[in-house]
Design a protein around this motif. Sequence first.
Motif, PDB file in Angstrom:
ATOM      1  N   SER A 126      32.314  -9.966   9.196  1.00  0.00           N
ATOM      2  CA  SER A 126      32.477  -9.509   7.819  1.00  0.00           C
ATOM      3  C   SER A 126      32.342 -10.670   6.842  1.00  0.00           C
ATOM      4  O   SER A 126      31.644 -10.581   5.824  1.00  0.00           O
ATOM      5  N   GLU A 127      32.988 -11.773   7.151  1.00  0.00           N
ATOM      6  CA  GLU A 127      32.954 -12.939   6.265  1.00  0.00           C
ATOM      7  C   GLU A 127      31.557 -13.563   6.222  1.00  0.00           C
ATOM      8  O   GLU A 127      31.074 -13.960   5.157  1.00  0.00           O
ATOM      9  N   TYR A 203      37.425   0.851  12.691  1.00  0.00           N
ATOM     10  CA  TYR A 203      37.912   0.101  11.531  1.00  0.00           C
ATOM     11  C   TYR A 203      36.753  -0.203  10.585  1.00  0.00           C
ATOM     12  O   TYR A 203      35.670  -0.616  11.017  1.00  0.00           O
ATOM     13  N   VAL A 204      37.008  -0.018   9.295  1.00  0.00           N
ATOM     14  CA  VAL A 204      35.941  -0.103   8.301  1.00  0.00           C
ATOM     15  C   VAL A 204      35.748  -1.533   7.811  1.00  0.00           C
ATOM     16  O   VAL A 204      36.716  -2.278   7.626  1.00  0.00           O
ATOM     17  N   ILE A 205      34.477  -1.883   7.605  1.00  0.00           N
ATOM     18  CA  ILE A 205      34.111  -3.204   7.089  1.00  0.00           C
ATOM     19  C   ILE A 205      33.219  -3.002   5.871  1.00  0.00           C
ATOM     20  O   ILE A 205      32.159  -2.385   5.966  1.00  0.00           O
ATOM     21  N   ASP A 206      33.634  -3.520   4.731  1.00  0.00           N
ATOM     22  CA  ASP A 206      32.796  -3.509   3.534  1.00  0.00           C
ATOM     23  C   ASP A 206      32.500  -4.951   3.159  1.00  0.00           C
ATOM     24  O   ASP A 206      33.266  -5.587   2.431  1.00  0.00           O
ATOM     25  N   ARG A 209      32.479  -6.278  -0.459  1.00  0.00           N
ATOM     26  CA  ARG A 209      33.779  -6.484  -1.111  1.00  0.00           C
ATOM     27  C   ARG A 209      33.907  -5.688  -2.418  1.00  0.00           C
ATOM     28  O   ARG A 209      34.723  -6.022  -3.276  1.00  0.00           O
ATOM     29  N   LEU A 210      33.106  -4.645  -2.587  1.00  0.00           N
ATOM     30  CA  LEU A 210      33.098  -3.895  -3.846  1.00  0.00           C
ATOM     31  C   LEU A 210      34.057  -2.712  -3.856  1.00  0.00           C
ATOM     32  O   LEU A 210      34.396  -2.202  -4.921  1.00  0.00           O
ATOM     33  N   SER A 211      34.471  -2.240  -2.691  1.00  0.00           N
ATOM     34  CA  SER A 211      35.338  -1.060  -2.643  1.00  0.00           C
ATOM     35  C   SER A 211      36.727  -1.427  -2.153  1.00  0.00           C
ATOM     36  O   SER A 211      36.940  -2.489  -1.556  1.00  0.00           O
ATOM     37  N   ASP A 212      37.657  -0.527  -2.407  1.00  0.00           N
ATOM     38  CA  ASP A 212      38.961  -0.586  -1.757  1.00  0.00           C
ATOM     39  C   ASP A 212      38.840   0.320  -0.536  1.00  0.00           C
ATOM     40  O   ASP A 212      38.734   1.546  -0.660  1.00  0.00           O
ATOM     41  N   ARG A 213      38.835  -0.268   0.635  1.00  0.00           N
ATOM     42  CA  ARG A 213      38.560   0.502   1.841  1.00  0.00           C
ATOM     43  C   ARG A 213      39.565   1.629   2.069  1.00  0.00           C
ATOM     44  O   ARG A 213      39.251   2.640   2.690  1.00  0.00           O
ATOM     45  N   GLU A 276      40.701  -8.179   4.990  1.00  0.00           N
ATOM     46  CA  GLU A 276      40.990  -8.867   6.244  1.00  0.00           C
ATOM     47  C   GLU A 276      41.768  -7.984   7.209  1.00  0.00           C
ATOM     48  O   GLU A 276      41.544  -8.031   8.416  1.00  0.00           O
ATOM     49  N   ALA A 277      42.679  -7.161   6.686  1.00  0.00           N
ATOM     50  CA  ALA A 277      43.466  -6.295   7.537  1.00  0.00           C
ATOM     51  C   ALA A 277      42.578  -5.218   8.164  1.00  0.00           C
ATOM     52  O   ALA A 277      41.538  -4.845   7.609  1.00  0.00           O
ATOM     53  N   LEU A 278      42.983  -4.721   9.321  1.00  0.00           N
ATOM     54  CA  LEU A 278      42.282  -3.626   9.961  1.00  0.00           C
ATOM     55  C   LEU A 278      42.629  -2.330   9.240  1.00  0.00           C
ATOM     56  O   LEU A 278      43.798  -1.956   9.161  1.00  0.00           O
ATOM     57  N   VAL A 279      41.606  -1.657   8.712  1.00  0.00           N
ATOM     58  CA  VAL A 279      41.801  -0.450   7.898  1.00  0.00           C
ATOM     59  C   VAL A 279      40.867   0.637   8.419  1.00  0.00           C
ATOM     60  O   VAL A 279      39.717   0.361   8.750  1.00  0.00           O
TER      61      VAL A 279
END
Length: 282
Positions: A126-127, A203-206, A209-213, A276-279
């Motif tokens: 992700s990073e 687990y979702v990865i954006d 960084r534009l959304s609140d997952r 960073e957290a798993l969501v």
Amino acid sequence: MQRVVTAEMDLELGASVALIFSIATAQPVPLSSEILTFTQGDREYTPTEIVDQSGSRLHSLTGEPGPLHVRYRATVDGLAASTRTSDLEAITYLRPSRYSQSDEVFAQARRQFRGLAGHDLITAVSEFVSSSVTYTPGLSLGTDSAVTTLMTGQGVCRDYAHLVIALLRAMDMPARYAACYAPGLEPMDFHAVAEAYHDGAWYVIDATRLSDRRSLVRIATGRDAADCAFLSYHGGYVGLDRLHVDAWVESDAASPDVLVDDPLLRGDRGLVDDHEALVQIA
């Protein structure tokens, strides 16, 4: 607390054409209300609903020449129940696909992320994609793939998702594509994210960084964008004259204190997604 999602499309059909829409929320998203209409002058079409193996709801109809107006609005009340992933799904999402060619990025992924697994791998991929790709609306093409994005270092949300998916699959982690409504997204549009399968859950990865997952609402799920197009058509010309998408969070005005601890809210009164957290998509 509820989420409201809307989509409006104005199309120009040049002939009788078969249309397939993927704009309704997926199963099992809990809805308190939903309206989906297809109108052409005084005529209103009744589409056929088809639900695929991932719970994506497709609406199919044959439109006649002329303008077609599509309107969708739904209120999501609560969180979607998690569904069990089969062994076949996990295998499917390990394979290379049209836009996420994990076989072509295999060597780089193995060098870049050697020794990483699980949450550490998800975070590292992700990073890497977030920092190495620049969000550039209007410059990427609908035919661009993960390999294109890796070479050019630019793209939009679908390109970020494709690259994340390809790199994770190359590291033997099942990964898939999700089309979503994203409350608070700027610029507002249909949004695309990746999902990684780890320890029995998705687990979702954006990487944009534009959304609140935590506020995402699922529309469709697939191997990549080829499985999740908001509009497909066959047999004639279709022009997209207008597209407007919106999504927002509504709170209970009678209980404003709930805002502070509600995981779906963002901004000054809520929590901020640290990516960073798993969501999971809720």
